[in-house]
Design a protein around this motif. Structure first.
Motif, PDB file in Angstrom:
ATOM      1  N   GLY A  57       0.828  -1.193   0.000  1.00 58.91           N
ATOM      2  CA  GLY A  57       0.000   0.000   0.000  1.00 58.91           C
ATOM      3  C   GLY A  57       0.861   1.240   0.000  1.00 58.91           C
ATOM      4  O   GLY A  57       2.068   1.199  -0.217  1.00 58.91           O
ATOM      5  N   MET A  58       0.220   2.351   0.274  1.00 58.21           N
ATOM      6  CA  MET A  58       0.885   3.651   0.281  1.00 58.21           C
ATOM      7  C   MET A  58       1.550   3.884   1.629  1.00 58.21           C
ATOM      8  O   MET A  58       1.014   3.518   2.668  1.00 58.21           O
ATOM      9  CB  MET A  58      -0.139   4.756   0.009  1.00 58.21           C
ATOM     10  N   SER A  59       2.725   4.491   1.590  1.00 58.15           N
ATOM     11  CA  SER A  59       3.380   4.986   2.801  1.00 58.15           C
ATOM     12  C   SER A  59       3.887   6.384   2.482  1.00 58.15           C
ATOM     13  O   SER A  59       3.942   6.790   1.323  1.00 58.15           O
ATOM     14  CB  SER A  59       4.503   4.061   3.249  1.00 58.15           C
ATOM     15  N   HIS A  60       4.250   7.116   3.511  1.00 58.30           N
ATOM     16  CA  HIS A  60       4.624   8.520   3.345  1.00 58.30           C
ATOM     17  C   HIS A  60       5.984   8.758   3.981  1.00 58.30           C
ATOM     18  O   HIS A  60       6.227   8.317   5.111  1.00 58.30           O
ATOM     19  CB  HIS A  60       3.573   9.420   4.006  1.00 58.30           C
ATOM     20  N   LEU A  61       6.854   9.469   3.273  1.00 60.27           N
ATOM     21  CA  LEU A  61       8.178   9.810   3.777  1.00 60.27           C
ATOM     22  C   LEU A  61       8.359  11.314   3.693  1.00 60.27           C
ATOM     23  O   LEU A  61       8.278  11.907   2.617  1.00 60.27           O
ATOM     24  CB  LEU A  61       9.273   9.099   2.976  1.00 60.27           C
ATOM     25  N   ILE A  62       8.602  11.912   4.856  1.00 57.48           N
ATOM     26  CA  ILE A  62       8.778  13.364   4.954  1.00 57.48           C
ATOM     27  C   ILE A  62      10.262  13.659   5.109  1.00 57.48           C
ATOM     28  O   ILE A  62      10.923  13.096   5.986  1.00 57.48           O
ATOM     29  CB  ILE A  62       8.008  13.916   6.176  1.00 57.48           C
ATOM     30  N   TRP A  63      10.788  14.526   4.256  1.00 59.77           N
ATOM     31  CA  TRP A  63      12.168  15.014   4.381  1.00 59.77           C
ATOM     32  C   TRP A  63      12.071  16.304   5.187  1.00 59.77           C
ATOM     33  O   TRP A  63      11.678  17.335   4.670  1.00 59.77           O
ATOM     34  CB  TRP A  63      12.791  15.245   3.000  1.00 59.77           C
ATOM     35  N   ASP A  64      12.424  16.233   6.453  1.00 61.81           N
ATOM     36  CA  ASP A  64      12.113  17.295   7.406  1.00 61.81           C
ATOM     37  C   ASP A  64      13.326  18.148   7.744  1.00 61.81           C
ATOM     38  O   ASP A  64      14.374  17.642   8.135  1.00 61.81           O
ATOM     39  CB  ASP A  64      11.570  16.651   8.682  1.00 61.81           C
ATOM     40  N   LEU A  65      13.153  19.457   7.626  1.00 60.93           N
ATOM     41  CA  LEU A  65      14.199  20.411   7.993  1.00 60.93           C
ATOM     42  C   LEU A  65      14.048  20.893   9.426  1.00 60.93           C
ATOM     43  O   LEU A  65      14.866  21.668   9.909  1.00 60.93           O
ATOM     44  CB  LEU A  65      14.166  21.619   7.043  1.00 60.93           C
ATOM     45  N   THR A  76      -3.404  12.578   7.482  1.00 56.92           N
ATOM     46  CA  THR A  76      -3.989  11.863   6.347  1.00 56.92           C
ATOM     47  C   THR A  76      -3.485  10.426   6.319  1.00 56.92           C
ATOM     48  O   THR A  76      -4.258   9.484   6.156  1.00 56.92           O
ATOM     49  CB  THR A  76      -3.674  12.574   5.017  1.00 56.92           C
ATOM     50  N   GLY A  77      -2.181  10.240   6.510  1.00 56.66           N
ATOM     51  CA  GLY A  77      -1.618   8.893   6.554  1.00 56.66           C
ATOM     52  C   GLY A  77      -2.183   8.072   7.702  1.00 56.66           C
ATOM     53  O   GLY A  77      -2.560   6.911   7.526  1.00 56.66           O
ATOM     54  N   LEU A  78      -2.260   8.671   8.877  1.00 61.29           N
ATOM     55  CA  LEU A  78      -2.804   7.955  10.039  1.00 61.29           C
ATOM     56  C   LEU A  78      -4.257   7.553   9.838  1.00 61.29           C
ATOM     57  O   LEU A  78      -4.642   6.430  10.144  1.00 61.29           O
ATOM     58  CB  LEU A  78      -2.691   8.823  11.289  1.00 61.29           C
ATOM     59  N   LEU A  79      -5.059   8.473   9.337  1.00 61.40           N
ATOM     60  CA  LEU A  79      -6.478   8.186   9.144  1.00 61.40           C
ATOM     61  C   LEU A  79      -6.710   7.099   8.098  1.00 61.40           C
ATOM     62  O   LEU A  79      -7.685   6.369   8.175  1.00 61.40           O
ATOM     63  CB  LEU A  79      -7.232   9.463   8.757  1.00 61.40           C
ATOM     64  N   ARG A  80      -5.804   6.984   7.143  1.00 61.35           N
ATOM     65  CA  ARG A  80      -5.930   5.944   6.111  1.00 61.35           C
ATOM     66  C   ARG A  80      -5.200   4.672   6.504  1.00 61.35           C
ATOM     67  O   ARG A  80      -5.098   3.741   5.724  1.00 61.35           O
ATOM     68  CB  ARG A  80      -5.396   6.467   4.776  1.00 61.35           C
TER      69      ARG A  80
END
Length: 121
Positions: A57-65, A76-80
């Motif tokens: 399925g879909m996963s999300h990766l944040i490149w965080d500064l 959105t990721g958590l709710l899905r």
């Protein structure tokens, strides 16, 4: 008021059909000063970890500064029921959404990858 305007996009994210193949959606990659080779290694490691866990399925990766607002992406990721990861580009990760925390993934050698977790009540 500003958060009320985001509710329709969150709801649309919930009704969007779930993917049956492994995908990683990235956010903030263009803002980071990380080399493409390093980005590729991180994504390959994350992809292999998700496959090893049997996730599809879909996963999300944040490149965080750091000091950035990723709440909409995270929620959105958590709710899905999709995993949300954060790669810390600077000294500290951005704050997680309310009632959540960033769990450090010690399996990755740089100690810069976190997974979003919900706090137990």
């Amino acid at each position: 008021m500003n958060s009320l305007l985001k509710i329709p996009s969150l709801l649309l994210g919930l009704i969007k059909p779930k993917s049956n193949k492994l995908e990683i959606e990235c956010y903030g990659q263009g803002d980071s000063a990380i080399e493409m080779q390093q980005i590729q290694q991180i994504i390959e490691w994350l992809f292999a970890s998700l496959m090893n866990a049997g996730y599809q399925g879909m996963s999300h990766l944040i490149w965080d500064l750091g000091e950035q607002d990723w709440k909409q992406v995270a929620l959105t990721g958590l709710l899905r029921d999709e995993p949300v990861f954060l790669y810390r580009c600077n000294d500290r990760p951005s704050l997680p959404p309310e009632h959540c925390y960033w769990r450090l993934m010690t399996e990755y050698s740089s100690l810069r990858i976190y997974q979003l977790e919900v706090l137990e009540r």
